[in-house]
Design an enzyme around this catalytic site. Sequence first.
Site, short mmCIF file in Angstrom:
data_model
loop_
_atom_site.label_atom_id
_atom_site.label_comp_id
_atom_site.label_asym_id
_atom_site.label_seq_id
_atom_site.Cartn_x
_atom_site.Cartn_y
_atom_site.Cartn_z
N ASP A 1 -29.08 4.54 -37.37
CA ASP A 1 -29.18 4.75 -35.93
C ASP A 1 -30.65 4.62 -35.55
O ASP A 1 -31.50 5.35 -36.06
CB ASP A 1 -28.66 6.14 -35.55
CG ASP A 1 -28.56 6.34 -34.05
OD1 ASP A 1 -29.45 5.86 -33.32
OD2 ASP A 1 -27.59 6.97 -33.58
N LYS B 1 -24.30 12.91 -31.64
CA LYS B 1 -23.62 14.21 -31.76
C LYS B 1 -22.41 14.14 -32.67
O LYS B 1 -22.25 14.94 -33.59
CB LYS B 1 -23.20 14.69 -30.36
CG LYS B 1 -24.36 15.07 -29.44
CD LYS B 1 -23.83 15.61 -28.13
CE LYS B 1 -24.97 16.09 -27.22
NZ LYS B 1 -25.78 14.97 -26.74
N VAL B 2 -21.51 13.16 -32.42
CA VAL B 2 -20.29 13.06 -33.23
C VAL B 2 -20.62 12.62 -34.65
O VAL B 2 -20.12 13.18 -35.64
CB VAL B 2 -19.28 12.11 -32.58
CG1 VAL B 2 -18.03 11.98 -33.46
CG2 VAL B 2 -18.88 12.60 -31.19
N GLU C 1 -6.12 -1.10 -24.86
CA GLU C 1 -5.33 0.13 -25.03
C GLU C 1 -4.31 0.29 -23.91
O GLU C 1 -4.68 0.24 -22.73
CB GLU C 1 -6.26 1.35 -25.08
CG GLU C 1 -7.16 1.35 -26.31
CD GLU C 1 -7.99 2.61 -26.46
OE1 GLU C 1 -7.94 3.48 -25.55
OE2 GLU C 1 -8.68 2.75 -27.48
N HIS D 1 -5.69 6.98 -29.67
CA HIS D 1 -6.90 7.51 -29.00
C HIS D 1 -6.81 9.03 -28.87
O HIS D 1 -6.87 9.59 -27.77
CB HIS D 1 -7.09 6.86 -27.62
CG HIS D 1 -8.52 6.86 -27.18
ND1 HIS D 1 -9.09 5.83 -26.48
CD2 HIS D 1 -9.52 7.78 -27.34
CE1 HIS D 1 -10.35 6.10 -26.22
NE2 HIS D 1 -10.64 7.28 -26.74
N LEU D 2 -6.73 9.69 -30.02
CA LEU D 2 -6.57 11.15 -30.05
C LEU D 2 -7.87 11.90 -30.33
O LEU D 2 -7.85 13.11 -30.55
CB LEU D 2 -5.54 11.54 -31.11
CG LEU D 2 -4.12 11.01 -30.93
CD1 LEU D 2 -3.24 11.47 -32.09
CD2 LEU D 2 -3.54 11.48 -29.60
N GLY D 3 -9.01 11.18 -30.33
CA GLY D 3 -10.27 11.81 -30.72
C GLY D 3 -10.58 13.11 -30.00
O GLY D 3 -11.04 14.08 -30.61
N ALA D 4 -10.32 13.16 -28.70
CA ALA D 4 -10.63 14.36 -27.92
C ALA D 4 -9.39 15.21 -27.66
O ALA D 4 -9.45 16.17 -26.88
CB ALA D 4 -11.26 13.97 -26.59
N ARG E 1 -15.32 3.30 -30.23
CA ARG E 1 -14.82 2.37 -29.22
C ARG E 1 -14.21 1.17 -29.93
O ARG E 1 -14.77 0.67 -30.91
CB ARG E 1 -15.95 1.90 -28.29
CG ARG E 1 -16.41 2.97 -27.31
CD ARG E 1 -15.37 3.23 -26.24
NE ARG E 1 -15.78 4.21 -25.25
CZ ARG E 1 -15.51 5.50 -25.32
NH1 ARG E 1 -14.85 5.97 -26.37
NH2 ARG E 1 -15.89 6.32 -24.37
N VAL F 1 -13.43 6.02 -34.66
CA VAL F 1 -13.01 6.91 -33.57
C VAL F 1 -13.98 6.78 -32.41
O VAL F 1 -14.09 7.69 -31.58
CB VAL F 1 -12.92 8.38 -34.04
CG1 VAL F 1 -11.83 8.57 -35.07
CG2 VAL F 1 -14.27 8.87 -34.59
N ASP G 1 -8.54 4.84 -34.32
CA ASP G 1 -8.06 5.64 -33.20
C ASP G 1 -8.26 4.93 -31.87
O ASP G 1 -7.72 5.35 -30.85
CB ASP G 1 -8.81 6.99 -33.17
CG ASP G 1 -8.28 7.94 -32.11
OD1 ASP G 1 -7.05 8.13 -32.05
OD2 ASP G 1 -9.10 8.47 -31.34
#
Length: 602
Positions: free
Chosen positions: A229, A209-210, A319, A338-341, A290, A288, A314
Amino acid sequence: MASFKTPALKNPSLSLSSKPRLPSAFSVSFRDNLRFSRSSSRPQRRFLIITASAASISSKPTVLVAEKLGEAGLTLLKEFANVDCSYSLSPEELCTKISLCDALIVRSGTKVSREVFESAGGRLKVVGRAGVGIDNVDLAAATEHGCLVVNAPTANTVAAAEHGIALLAAMARNVAQADASMKAGKWQRNKYVGVSLVGKTLAVLGFGKVGSEVARRAKGLGMHVIAHDPYASADRARAIGVELVNFEEAISTADFISLHMPLTAATNKMLNDETFAKMKKGVRIVNVARGGVIDEEALVRALDAGIVAQAALDVFTEEPPKQDSKLVQHERVTVTPHLGASTIEAQEGVAIEIAEAVVGALKGELAATAVNAPMVPAEVLTELKPYVELAEKLGRLAVQLVAGVSGVKNVKVSYASSRAPDDLDTRLLRAMITKGLIEPISSVYVNLVNADYTAKQRGLRITEERIVIDGSSECPLESIQVQIANVESKFASAISESGEIKVEGQVKDGIPHLTKVGSFQVDVSLEGSIILCRQVDQPGLIGKVGSILGQENVNVSFMSVGRIAPRKQAVMAIGVDDQPSKGSLQRIGEVPAIEEFVFLKL
């Protein structure tokens, strides 16, 4: 399957005919396989048991929200339950509070350990993870204690993709470094000359999806986008204008690499010294996904050597990372916490998605976002347990044999059994084969609840075939065979005469065994990992391979050779307790009689 009787209800006025009317004072667990339909008390296939609690029928369940959740999600929760928002709890405080709660909602900062489930005293029915990854939840302990775990995998897709593009552009134009320089009173136009994105090749590793959303946006910036993939749909890639390639081509031809794969055993430190050495000099990397998919020490070495020109990160293995981290402090690395979401819209979307999943679970519904399996009857689990393990391992073996870029789309499973079709429920076995096929390269946790849904979402078509054999019905299965069609193989001998990758297994003395690879008969215990070798059948070859492994102190648990005829081609299957080093595997491949080999991790 075993048969079940519906127990008589002591109070006939308590109807089970409508899910929303299920009283909140009733607990839902997954300890037995009692089955009720939505419209009657007639037994159906439903994995729930309903028991009355000591509380009054009018009482509401209690949901503990341990980390900040969007207001829309809290509103939804409060319509159904008592909500306790207690943030920044210590592990001890969480264990103390949890015995008063029916559900727990966390993000990534709260560890839901075995101690938490033990402290719940059986009251905790569902844990909701507001986000995708569930590294912070002990799934095994959750399942053991009859607690369902659900996540929110879709709501932050666009936010994560946008952040990936933001880092891509900021890195290319040295935005963060130039900003820091100016705020330090400097004017360094010549130092921060960037590179253009238009016309450059972006490799998207992980086209879910991302990844596909990042690809769409990169195409809009005039970039040439390639992707790798194993489960990517060729039709979807073509629709976006993306070319699917293998991993080696992706990393060796890209000017920019954007990571979007989950952290699994197969992807752990996927970018390392060896893969960095194969990249185009001056490559730029964005992550962005893991932190663990990159070997961070190797990335620092690649940056210092000029192999990697820049990186934008990110996420990190630890962490928050240490303050003196060489990677974080590196001049050519752009970092965010870790601002992805972390957009207002994504936070609200995640809050709603997880709230709906938790409320549904408390009502007795099983959502597609469930990430651990419900309990099955003890007698069924006892009988099928070794076959469940065999099914998953055959799936893992089969998917690791796949090569090329076409992806796994068509899988056929054949069960050889003397039992009647209605006396052998293969749903659990099919789910475990699906689990083995998907989990090694996916962040999805596959179980009986979500297996078919997960396979469908990935375009994976699994068909089943029953082969009736003569024999005693005491044994549920004689063998399980998994075939993957229309794919290339890393190990050519795994291709059967009909052109599919084929692996077959049996349970012997309670232990899963691999009994067939392609057209070759073998017999090796599936208790560790496997080395498959195709060789010219000749004396002394087993000793040579065993000696190479012995020199590295790798213990061989099983060894079997299947051959066409004496002194002709043969396949040797070697079970090992430990993973051999690359050097040892290379020496095995250099043995003159060995024509091909592959290491398969179980």
